[in-house]
Design an enzyme around this catalytic site. Structure first.
Site, short mmCIF file in Angstrom:
data_model
loop_
_atom_site.label_atom_id
_atom_site.label_comp_id
_atom_site.label_asym_id
_atom_site.label_seq_id
_atom_site.Cartn_x
_atom_site.Cartn_y
_atom_site.Cartn_z
N SER A 148 106.15 86.14 32.96
CA SER A 148 104.77 86.53 32.66
C SER A 148 104.63 88.06 32.77
CB SER A 148 103.82 85.78 33.57
OG SER A 148 102.50 85.86 33.08
N ASP A 224 101.59 76.29 27.37
CA ASP A 224 101.22 77.38 28.28
C ASP A 224 99.78 77.79 27.98
OD1 ASP A 224 100.89 80.01 29.40
OD2 ASP A 224 103.07 80.27 29.38
N HIS A 257 102.87 77.21 32.12
CA HIS A 257 103.14 78.56 32.65
C HIS A 257 103.70 78.51 34.09
CE1 HIS A 257 102.61 82.83 31.86
NE2 HIS A 257 102.10 83.02 33.06
#
Lengths: 278, 278
Positions: A148, A224, A257
């Site tokens: 991320s 995600d 995620h």
């Protein structure tokens, strides 16, 4: 550059350890974690994998949740996981989870009140490697990966330092921070409103300019929650295709995620880097 | 017995999920987590591994930190991880981390103020299996394992229910709670001061009485800070030897009480159970 060991856990025949040290780059006390594979106790100099974490994380999330020690032990790699921002009571912060502490975005801030401590780019590319090389039996091979915000950090740092890292990879990275809400907010605060200043930290821009190529792997889950607004890995893929840059983008059906996604594919990432670190 | 799915993460081709439900045994709302291996989506009925966590844990610690999904996916096992105590604002608690919420010790409390909610033995052996069997495509094979307080729970429950579980294992278990500070404190509170009442929850006592044998594996780190005062696995080993009970005790050099230890040997435990669940 002295470091203080504050914890040690045997793990897969090696060691997970945490250290604190005074960072002259960040002007504060920092903590980082390492995984030392069993090969190091046998006197072998090993390559180093730098892991950069995402928003809100510390040095602990990856070490506890990614299940990476097993493969690092098998492949004989040291892993280094820094914190995601400067820390301490006198370090500037913001109420948002996506700015300030836990959200350093791996840039060198030029704006107030951030500039005094938020120099994460220099910390990760300069001070931390010096500490690792000065204190551990490593060889000169390095790779970098992250998740991320840390995926942004890993790709961006690799693109700017292709002679330092042999390969780079990312889970669910922010590939084009100049054009997503997380990136715009952080870059405006840390770097000011001149978007030219942002380009040096934007992987899409950097890949467009790249002269030297290093192998890159990006893994992305299609469930995600941040995919369409913040991450958009196809933007990076488009630039890579145009440049014939060796970027592999893999989309994984149903994955989100979370660290469950990272854990599911960390073996693949470690093996990808091992090929280039050998 | 309806259950509500509150989270779902794809993990190693299967699913990690959390559910809440109203427990009639515990008189409160409870949460539990499961790992559903990919074989279940392919229509296969799979065996179930019950994991019991240690002091202060919830359903989350094992799922996030043990790295167990990988092997569970490969071996085709469902994993069920309950919470470690009843929960909620009207549930009695204690200031200590080792009594009350997060510290149910897998017993049926008979004393006030605990008896109304702290019926974890019945919850784990009766209500939860009914929920699992009523809501998931599982076969009739079950095994049980746990860590520390949950290691005590796993061994004790298996010894009392050798027809229900095909095998049992534990990391760093409290094997003789009647004779260690954690056990004495909890048993006195939940069961009263009559030590005869404690025997039904003490693995050393139960193993001494055991008629039916099931395979047991115990893993213990020799750098575990709780080893000599609280855990003392050699006590259980001595009883097992006398009875010729199939208990394997493995001492691992340098390992401590943390999830890094569990992660390092979870593959071995899952393979041990897979042999008996096949």
């Amino acid at each position: 550059m002295s470091i203080n060991e504050i914890s040690a856990n045997r793990s897969f025949g090696g060691w997970h350890k945490q250290f604190t040290h005074t960072s002259s780059v960040l002007n504060c006390e920092m903590r980082f974690a390492v995984y030392l594979p069993p090969q190091m106790e046998q006197g072998k100099n090993v390559p180093v994998l730098y892991w950069l974490s995402g928003l809100t994380c510390t040095d602990e999330n990856f070490m506890q949740k990614a299940g990476a020690h097993r493969m690092a032990a098998e492949l004989g790699m040291m892993i280094v996981a820094p914190d995601t921002s400067p820390r301490g009571d006198d370090v500037a912060d913001d109420e948002g989870y996506d700015l300030g502490k836990g959200a350093g975005f791996y840039v060198n801030a030029t704006q107030e009140p951030w500039a005094k401590h938020y120099q994460m780019y220099d910390y990760v590319t300069r001070e931390l490697p010096q500490i690792i090389e000065g204190n551990f039996s490593v060889n000169n091979k390095k790779a970098i990966l992250g998740h991320s915000m840390g995926g942004h950090g890993a790709l961006m740092i690799a693109l700017r330092n292709p002679d330092m890292f042999v390969s780079a990879s990312a889970f669910s990275p922010i590939v084009n921070p100049m054009n997503c809400p997380w990136g715009k907010k952080a870059f405006t605060a840390y770097l000011g409103s001149d978007e030219q200043e942002w380009q040096q930290y934007d992987s899409c821009f950097l890949l467009e300019q790249a002269e030297k190529q290093i192998p890159m792997l990006v893994s992305q889950g299609d469930a995600d929650q941040f995919l369409t607004e913040q991450l958009k890995p196809e933007t990076l893929q488009a630039v890579a295709r145009k440049k014939n840059y060796p970027l592999i983008l893999e989309i994984h059906q149903g994955y989100d995620h979370s660290y469950y996604f990272i854990a599911s594919f960390i073996e693949q990432h470690l093996k990808f880097h091992a090929e280039h670190l050998a």
